[in-house]
Design a protein around this motif. Structure first.
Motif, short mmCIF file in Angstrom:
data_model
loop_
_atom_site.label_atom_id
_atom_site.label_comp_id
_atom_site.label_asym_id
_atom_site.label_seq_id
_atom_site.Cartn_x
_atom_site.Cartn_y
_atom_site.Cartn_z
N ASN A 59 0.56 -1.40 0.05
CA ASN A 59 -0.07 -0.21 0.12
C ASN A 59 0.59 1.41 0.44
O ASN A 59 2.64 1.07 -0.04
CB ASN A 59 -0.73 -0.04 1.30
N GLY A 60 0.12 2.28 -0.18
CA GLY A 60 0.95 3.76 -0.43
C GLY A 60 1.63 4.15 1.47
O GLY A 60 2.47 4.71 1.05
N THR A 61 0.92 3.21 2.27
CA THR A 61 1.83 3.55 3.82
C THR A 61 3.17 2.66 3.76
O THR A 61 3.83 3.24 3.89
CB THR A 61 0.93 3.73 4.97
N LEU A 64 5.99 4.98 1.83
CA LEU A 64 6.63 6.26 3.00
C LEU A 64 7.82 5.41 4.33
O LEU A 64 7.97 5.53 3.78
CB LEU A 64 5.91 6.67 3.26
N SER A 85 -1.99 16.64 5.40
CA SER A 85 -2.31 15.56 4.05
C SER A 85 -2.57 14.65 5.60
O SER A 85 -3.45 14.82 6.48
CB SER A 85 -0.42 15.45 4.06
N TRP A 86 -2.84 12.96 4.23
CA TRP A 86 -3.09 11.81 5.22
C TRP A 86 -1.77 11.52 5.71
O TRP A 86 -1.02 11.85 6.09
CB TRP A 86 -3.24 11.09 3.88
N SER A 88 -0.78 9.06 6.71
CA SER A 88 0.74 8.26 5.92
C SER A 88 1.75 8.71 5.88
O SER A 88 3.16 7.70 6.30
CB SER A 88 0.23 7.56 5.52
N THR A 89 1.82 10.09 5.67
CA THR A 89 2.97 10.83 5.50
C THR A 89 3.90 11.01 6.56
O THR A 89 4.75 10.51 6.86
CB THR A 89 2.77 11.89 4.66
N VAL A 131 3.75 16.63 -0.12
CA VAL A 131 3.14 16.11 -0.85
C VAL A 131 2.34 16.66 -1.92
O VAL A 131 1.67 17.46 -1.83
CB VAL A 131 1.61 15.29 -0.01
N ASP A 157 5.28 12.29 -1.59
CA ASP A 157 4.50 11.98 -1.83
C ASP A 157 3.73 11.47 -2.72
O ASP A 157 2.25 12.47 -2.92
CB ASP A 157 3.80 11.73 -0.35
N ALA A 159 1.06 9.97 -3.35
CA ALA A 159 -0.30 9.35 -3.43
C ALA A 159 -1.41 9.85 -4.19
O ALA A 159 -2.43 8.97 -4.70
CB ALA A 159 -1.15 8.87 -2.01
N GLN A 160 -1.79 11.00 -4.64
CA GLN A 160 -2.72 11.78 -5.11
C GLN A 160 -2.84 12.41 -6.22
O GLN A 160 -3.22 13.23 -7.11
CB GLN A 160 -3.46 12.91 -4.14
N SER A 181 -0.13 5.00 -4.49
CA SER A 181 -0.54 4.38 -3.64
C SER A 181 -1.79 4.10 -4.97
O SER A 181 -1.78 4.50 -5.23
CB SER A 181 -1.65 5.36 -2.71
N LYS A 186 -8.58 5.93 -5.88
CA LYS A 186 -6.90 6.47 -6.26
C LYS A 186 -7.33 6.60 -7.57
O LYS A 186 -8.02 5.61 -8.04
CB LYS A 186 -5.81 6.30 -5.82
N GLY A 194 -2.62 -0.90 -2.91
CA GLY A 194 -1.02 -1.85 -3.23
C GLY A 194 -0.85 -0.61 -3.55
O GLY A 194 -1.13 0.84 -3.24
N TYR A 311 -8.83 17.35 5.34
CA TYR A 311 -9.35 16.13 6.34
C TYR A 311 -9.40 17.07 6.66
O TYR A 311 -9.31 18.15 7.09
CB TYR A 311 -8.29 15.48 6.47
C1 LIG Z 1 -3.41 8.14 0.45
C2 LIG Z 1 -2.30 8.52 0.73
C3 LIG Z 1 -1.18 7.69 1.20
C4 LIG Z 1 -1.62 6.30 1.69
O1 LIG Z 1 -1.91 5.17 0.27
P1 LIG Z 1 -2.83 3.53 0.80
O2 LIG Z 1 -2.34 3.26 0.35
O3 LIG Z 1 -3.66 4.07 1.76
O4 LIG Z 1 -1.91 3.50 2.47
C5 LIG Z 1 -0.77 8.03 1.57
N1 LIG Z 1 -0.28 9.58 1.89
C6 LIG Z 1 -1.58 10.39 1.06
C7 LIG Z 1 -0.73 11.73 0.94
C8 LIG Z 1 -2.32 9.51 0.66
O5 LIG Z 1 -3.16 10.18 -0.19
#
Ligand SMILES: *Cc1c(COP(=O)(O)O)cnc(C)c1O
Length: 371
Positions: A59-61, A64, A85-86, A88-89, A131, A157, A159-160, A181, A186, A194, A311
């Motif tokens: 996954n995207g987490t 990172l 951000s989300w 995870s970052t 990000v 990052d 992911a978006q 991500s 996404k 993934g 968020y």
């Molecule tokens: C979705 C997202 C992630 C994490 O991705 P996952 O696949 O959900 O773990 C990390 N950073 C940002 C900015 C995201 O939008």
């Protein structure tokens, strides 16, 4: 009429034959973990992301975590990222072993303010994680300039921001590596979880792969203590089936966003997304600002229109960071956005009729207010 925030079924229906065939072929080949479908997707995604190497992961987490841990951060090291951000970052900076340093956003693009980065640098700073939030690139010229001046690494990052560009250059190709991500919602989404790390550095890619695969690239030869973070074969095959459509889907999001902005920008109190010159925005989210955000969201909900707040609480103010004792005044732009942002329905297949429903309802809100 109801308008969903996103509609994953429409995309599936549009390429159902390809997706169903992809899943069936993985099952037939017993290629559930690693194998040819994962290898093929890594090759294809590297090309699309303009990178030499792609290492897929769960996954995207994890992406990172893998990228930051590969830079061998150690206790006391400080890594700078955005307040908006989300989680995870910032959480993966901590889990990789460094201390997270938050910076305010620029008040315009929702991305990190380069001036705030300069101000946050100390002798312990080792890296920056910008990000490309909502799909618009951060100010990469300024960020890379600061990184070079202070000898810092950069992990983007993305992911978006699949396919977003900054001055014509693909995001994710500026720093040491970038993370993606493939969460279902996404811009390139799997039918499960993934993620991926991309880089031009072969040695870096090998270290990421080793860390993601139990610390070794050859079975039973564990060079380090790794983790288990894999993209499974079915998800890889689904992503490969979707990848050729990503450019068209991105264009469709951009056209929908242009239509929203042309009309919504005429409505008092609505601030449409600001896109800075020479940055392409891929609109993972179409996020407006509005001084009466909560009332507008409630009005749209009553009309059957789904919205989201991405968020609701900026990272420094989350309970997870209570220990650091941040105050809203330290991040005025991110705090202002926390109270005024609203993401409207956005997906590649959104119809003009659906968009008009959203636009009309936003306009009505203004009329109701001035009655
Ligand atoms: C979705 C997202 C992630 C994490 O991705 P996952 O696949 O959900 O773990 C990390 N950073 C940002 C900015 C995201 O939008």
């Amino acid at each position: 009429m109801t308008v969903p925030f996103a509609d994953l079924q429409l995309q599936y229906q549009s390429i159902k034959g390809k997706i169903d065939a992809a899943i069936a072929s993985v099952i037939r080949a017993n290629a559930f973990i690693r194998g040819p479908y994962v290898d093929a997707f890594e090759r294809d995604f590297a090309k699309v992301a303009s990178a030499k190497h792609c290492v897929s992961c769960a996954n995207g987490t994890d992406a990172l975590y893998l990228a930051i841990a590969t830079l061998k951060v150690k206790p006391g090291d400080e890594v700078i990222t955005t307040a908006h951000s989300w989680i995870s970052t910032s959480a993966m900076i901590t889990h990789a072993g460094a201390a997270v340093k938050f910076c305010d956003t620029d008040g315009v693009t929702f991305t990190i303010d380069p001036a705030a980065i300069e101000a946050a640098i100390t002798p312990r700073t080792v890296g920056i994680v910008p990000v490309h939030l909502y799909g618009q690139p951060a100010n990469m010229d300024a960020i890379m300039g600061i990184a070079r001046k202070h000898g810092l690494w950069v992990i983007e990052d993305c992911a978006q921001a699949h396919l977003a560009t900054y001055k014509g250059q693909m995001v994710g190709t500026f720093g040491a590596a970038a993370t993606y991500s493939f969460y279902p919602g996404k811009n390139l989404g799997a039918m499960g979880d993934g993620g991926a790390v991309v880089t031009n550095d072969a040695a870096f890619a090998e270290q990421v792969a080793m860390l993601a695969r139990h610390g070794g690239l050859v079975k039973h030869q564990h060079q380090i203590e790794g983790i288990n973070s894999r993209l499974d074969g079915i998800q890889a095959a689904i992503l490969s089936a979707k990848l050729p459509h990503l450019a068209d889907w991105t264009r469709a999001r951009q056209i929908a966003a242009e239509f929203y902005s042309a009309t919504l920008s005429q409505i008092e109190d609505v601030e449409v997304p600001n896109v800075v010159a020479e940055r392409s925005h891929v609109y993972h989210l179409y996020t407006i600002r509005h001084p009466k955000r909560d009332a507008l969201a409630a009005h749209l909900k009553a009309k059957g229109i789904e919205t989201a707040i991405n968020y609701p609480t900026m990272l420094p103010l989350l309970p997870a960071y209570q220990r650091l004792g941040f105050r809203p005044e330290e991040f005025p732009n991110a705090f202002n956005d926390q109270q005024s942002i609203l993401s409207l329905p956005m997906f590649a297949e959104i119809s003009r009729v659906q968009q008009l429903e959203v636009i009309t309802s936003v306009r009505e809100f203004k009329v109701d207010e001035t009655d």
